[in-house]
Design a protein around this motif. Sequence first.
Motif, PDB file in Angstrom:
ATOM      1  N   CYS A   1       2.796  -9.048   3.470  1.00 41.86           N
ATOM      2  CA  CYS A   1       2.533 -10.467   3.718  1.00 41.86           C
ATOM      3  C   CYS A   1       1.442 -10.654   4.776  1.00 41.86           C
ATOM      4  O   CYS A   1       1.467 -10.004   5.822  1.00 41.86           O
ATOM      5  CB  CYS A   1       3.835 -11.109   4.182  1.00 41.86           C
ATOM      6  SG  CYS A   1       3.685 -12.793   4.751  1.00 41.86           S
TER       7      CYS A   1
ATOM      8  N   CYS B   1       3.435 -11.990   8.122  1.00 41.44           N
ATOM      9  CA  CYS B   1       4.503 -11.240   8.791  1.00 41.44           C
ATOM     10  C   CYS B   1       4.521  -9.765   8.418  1.00 41.44           C
ATOM     11  O   CYS B   1       5.254  -8.985   9.011  1.00 41.44           O
ATOM     12  CB  CYS B   1       5.861 -11.875   8.486  1.00 41.44           C
ATOM     13  SG  CYS B   1       6.447 -11.565   6.817  1.00 41.44           S
TER      14      CYS B   1
ATOM     15  N   CYS C   1       5.002 -13.189   1.626  1.00 44.19           N
ATOM     16  CA  CYS C   1       6.362 -12.876   1.188  1.00 44.19           C
ATOM     17  C   CYS C   1       7.057 -14.131   0.667  1.00 44.19           C
ATOM     18  O   CYS C   1       7.921 -14.053  -0.188  1.00 44.19           O
ATOM     19  CB  CYS C   1       7.154 -12.239   2.323  1.00 44.19           C
ATOM     20  SG  CYS C   1       7.408 -13.317   3.731  1.00 44.19           S
TER      21      CYS C   1
ATOM     22  N   CYS D   1       5.786 -18.565   4.940  1.00 44.15           N
ATOM     23  CA  CYS D   1       4.731 -17.771   5.578  1.00 44.15           C
ATOM     24  C   CYS D   1       3.354 -18.283   5.150  1.00 44.15           C
ATOM     25  O   CYS D   1       2.440 -18.373   5.963  1.00 44.15           O
ATOM     26  CB  CYS D   1       4.860 -16.288   5.221  1.00 44.15           C
ATOM     27  SG  CYS D   1       5.946 -15.367   6.340  1.00 44.15           S
TER      28      CYS D   1
HETATM   29 ZN   LIG Z   1       5.824 -13.263   5.418  1.00 44.56          ZN
END
Ligand SMILES: [Zn+2]
Length: 106
Positions: free
Chosen positions: A17, A20, A39, A43
């Motif tokens: 991602c 993150c 993800c 996000c």
């Molecule tokens: Zn993420």
Amino acid sequence: MKIIVNGKEAGTKEKGCALCGGTWGDYYEDIDGEKLFFCCDICALEFVNMANEIKKRTNWRKIDELIINGNYYTGRTCSAKNENKEYKFYVKFNDEGGVETFKELS
Ligand SMILES: [Zn+2]
């Protein structure tokens, strides 16, 4: 856009991602004409809000490189680059994916 999340390259399904670094999930968002992997939609939303905030404050049209360190709970210390310019900041998001805290760092 080159993205480094906590020391590792990110932004594709294989690498993780773009915000993150998580490798689960399957969500894509178009950022500056580039398809980036996230993800989840939260996000992606956080990333979009952060990118917009950077552009608003720097007047950049696009971001070439983004280095992100931290997580949702501690907030993230970041460095954005455009050509030879660098912009450092700290960002923390709220539960809705909005920017809660945004501080310019020198
Ligand atoms: Zn993420």
